[in-house]
Each structure stands twice: as C-alpha cells, then as structure tokens.
Write an enzyme that holds these catalytic residues in place. Sequence first.
Site, PDB file in Angstrom:
ATOM      1  N   HIS A 266     -52.614 -52.675  13.278  1.00 12.61           N
ATOM      2  CA  HIS A 266     -52.187 -53.502  12.414  1.00 12.61           C
ATOM      3  C   HIS A 266     -51.429 -55.044  12.784  1.00 12.61           C
ATOM      4  O   HIS A 266     -51.493 -55.594  11.827  1.00 12.61           O
ATOM      5  CB  HIS A 266     -51.022 -52.499  11.714  1.00 12.61           C
ATOM      6  CG  HIS A 266     -50.082 -52.995  10.610  1.00 12.61           C
ATOM      7  ND1 HIS A 266     -50.542 -52.891   9.429  1.00 12.61           N
ATOM      8  CD2 HIS A 266     -49.586 -53.338  10.656  1.00 12.61           C
ATOM      9  CE1 HIS A 266     -49.651 -53.474   8.339  1.00 12.61           C
ATOM     10  NE2 HIS A 266     -48.955 -53.381   9.101  1.00 12.61           N
ATOM     11  N   GLU A 267     -50.343 -54.256  13.373  1.00 16.63           N
ATOM     12  CA  GLU A 267     -49.518 -55.687  14.175  1.00 16.63           C
ATOM     13  C   GLU A 267     -50.968 -56.604  14.426  1.00 16.63           C
ATOM     14  O   GLU A 267     -49.315 -57.919  14.968  1.00 16.63           O
ATOM     15  CB  GLU A 267     -48.350 -55.071  15.184  1.00 16.63           C
ATOM     16  CG  GLU A 267     -46.977 -54.235  14.849  1.00 16.63           C
ATOM     17  CD  GLU A 267     -47.061 -54.575  13.535  1.00 16.63           C
ATOM     18  OE1 GLU A 267     -46.913 -55.471  13.217  1.00 16.63           O
ATOM     19  OE2 GLU A 267     -46.728 -53.455  13.196  1.00 16.63           O
TER      20      GLU A 267
HETATM   21 ZN    ZN Z   1     -47.035 -54.798   8.523  1.00 22.20          ZN
END
Ligand code: ZN
Length: 501
Positions: A266-267
């Site tokens: 995600h990051e």
């Molecule tokens: Zn995010």
Amino acid sequence: MNRTYEKLQEYLDRNQALNTALILLDWDTATLAPKAATEQTARMVGILSEEQFNSIINDEVRELMHQLKEPNEWNQLTDVQKAVIKELEREYEQLEKIPVKEYKAYAELAAKSVTIWEDAKTNNDYKKFVPVLEQIIAYKKKFASYRKKKGQALYDVLLQDYERDFNMEKLDEFFEKIKTELVPFIKEVIHHSKDIDKSYNYLAYDPTKQKEFCEFLAGYIGFDFNKGVIAESAHPFTTNLHNKDVRITNHFYKNNLESAMFSVIHEGGHAIYEMNIGDDITQTLVGGGASMGVHESQSRFYENIVGRNKAFWEPIYAKLQRTYPDQLNDITLDHFMKGINLARLSLIRTEADELTYPLHILVRYEMEKMIFSQEVDVHQLNQIWNQKYKEYLGVTPPTDTAGILQDVHWAMGDFGYFSSYAVGSAIGAQLYEYMKKVMPFEEYLREGKMDQISGFLKAHIHQYGMRKTANELLKDTTGEEFNADYYINYLKEKYTELYLQ
Ligand code: ZN
C-alpha cells in the site's frame, strides 16, 4: 525566466524550504524522536508553521500574483508556472482568511495531539482524548467557516481539501450505491466462505524475516531504494519531500503475516506515485499527488488489485513459502488467495478485507458529516461509533481502542480524509477495468513485469502531479469521468469467482 516570476520564485522557494523542515520534523516525531520530546518539538513546529504561513500570505506575494495575471506577463509564462500560480491563488484564498495566530496555535496542537491519542489508544482511555479532540473539532469548524463560500456546508469545505471533485452530494450517492449493492452481496460471500481456515496467518512469523520479505516486495513492485527509504512507526504511512526523497514506514506484528506485507505494498503504491512525478514540477506547489483520492487510488490499486491478485503471487509465492517453510509449506497458493481475500465483518479498518472495507469508511463518513453539520457532544462519539459498527458491520467494538481510537486521522485533524480511501478504491477499479482492455494485465503480473504496470500509471496519472484533477485524469485516461459502477462490478466479479462459483 520572466522577471516578475523570478521575484515570486524567491517566496515560493522559502515556502518549500520551511515545508521541508516541517515534514522532516513530522517524520522524525513518528519514527525516531523520543516521546518526551513532543511538547518542545510542537513549539518549534508552531513557530515554523507561522513562518511558512507568512512566507506566502503577504502583500508582496499578492501583488506579484496580480501582476503575473496581466496578459503581457501571463503570456510569457510556461505551463508549469501558470499551474503553480493557479494553485498559489487557490491556497492563498483559503489561507488568507485564517488569522495567523490561530493557524500557529492549531499547528502546535496538531503536533501534540497524536501523542495524546497514542496514549489514549494504548490505555483504552477515550476520556483522555476527548479534550484534545474537542479542540481540534472546534478549530476545524472555525477554519472551515472562515473559508467557506456562500451557502457552502462546512463539511464540504473539508472534503474538498482532500478531493476537489467531490462533495457530500456526490459522496451520499456513492455510499448509497455501496449500501444497496454491496451489503446484501457481502452477506452472501461471508456465508459461502465461513469454512476457510486462515489460522496459518496468525502463527509466529519472525519479524526480521518479515522485514526482509517486505523489502523484497517493495523493490519488486517498483519502489526505488535510491529515492526512498523504509522506516518503522506505530502506523504505516508515506511522506515525501520531492520525487527523489520519498519515505514510507511499516510495522511488524509477530502473529500476523499479512499486515506488514500489504502495508508495504500500500505505502509502496503511494511512494511509486510520488517518485514518478515529473522533474519539471517536483518541489513546486503542484508537485504532489493530484488529491488524496487519487493518492489512495494508487496505493489501494497496488495493495488490492495488484497485491491480492493471484497472478501477482504466482511468480513469488514459492519465495514466501521458502521464507516460512514451517508455517506455509502446506498452504497452497489457492488457499493463500482465499485467505488474503477473506471477507469478514470486522472491527479494524486497516486490517479489513477489500470487500467490507468501504463499510468501515461509511461509518466514518456518516460520523464526520454529523460532527460538522450539528452540535455534538464529543464525549458521546465513542457510543455513536459503536452503534454504527453494529448497524453496518454487525459487530460491536469491545473497547474504544478497537473502536473510535483505532485511527490516527482525527488526532491529526484530518477530517474529510476517510472518504478518499473509498473513492480511491473506486478510481483504482475504474483504471483497472480500462487497463485490462489495453494491456495483458494479468499476464504482465504473471511474468513479473511490474514496470509495464507502473509505466502505464506514470504516463497517464503520476507524472502530472496536481496539474490535473481526479476527473481530468480519469477522463483523459479512460475516456470517462468517475463512475462507481466499475468498482461495484469489480468487487462482485472478483468475489463471485473466489467464493460463489
Ligand atoms: Zn494510503
């Protein structure tokens, strides 16, 4: 360079420099700074914020902006310079209405409140967080009332800080669709997946090995370690100074395999976006992501559409098994796929599966709408939170730690942010449906050709930074503005294939 713009550039550079200092202090507080430093650091943050405010909100900058809008000056400017001035005008208009003393006091409060929230969360002590939350809400209401246009609702002012193309009217419509289309579907999926055994995910996984595998995953999806670093923090996040300095964090839980892996993907998605922003605009006012909605569209695209896709894991699942042979040798890839896509009515947003995720956002959206459209007793918000979880997710948080205290956003004053996650998921699904038409998407994943995916996103989304809005990006890429039907259909198709066939 145009002489007037050159003068303006000095102010913009000063603004960027102060912004850099503030971001680094924020990063430091979240990663390495000792807890006891908070109070004193917050004072410095207040002073730097005041300086930053004054670096662009002043008579000279206003005069230079006016001059540059004169046709003879305007025509000499490059497209990027024009975009910067338009963004400056927008920010100026929003900021100049806020008294600088209040701006400074709020920045100081926000720099302290995260630590207070963390304590409250650790000790399941909502009462301790209430006074600071009351102050933050009061500031947010006051600032929004200074900034609002005639007839505009306070919450709409906040929403537009994160996603310019959305307001309550559009979001109500979006969430209504989620309620009517997804809620009954979720029930059916859960009914058909209740026998899936996911206990493998909660065995002991050595954090050092987790860290190594997560670094591999980051590099695999395209995170460039020459331009980025990964640190640890209580909650994973991304921050960036420019396209060659992008920082993400991760968090490792010994008894949860998925958590850190999907956090880093995600990051990593946020980071790849920032790394791909054009050299011509990075470190300018238009050098960040288009909006939080578009940002989350990229991170959630990587996390879910790529990261929870079977084709993505085909070339690398064996490596994961080799990393944890005792825990995973008996878990087939098909089993693992069902595990990482298991839909459950649960309590914690960040641990939620892709299908039920928008319901967690719905709870927060409705609460924020309520907070900003009426007088609320902040002491009661934890109760309202629990009622809404019961209503939409069928579960009641046993503690406030697992309830209203779970997210950092309100402690940071980020009211209006949450809906970006759901809107972002929908934007991501719309892009995916289009990408599948113009490229062999799953084949690329199966062959590990991640650069084909990121190359497309760079060319159509990332490089533009803030020079296009969410709808402009979608229209120019897919030929169509935002349309939530793609998201609903994507989820239905994916989960039907996983569990209902
Ligand atoms: Zn995010």
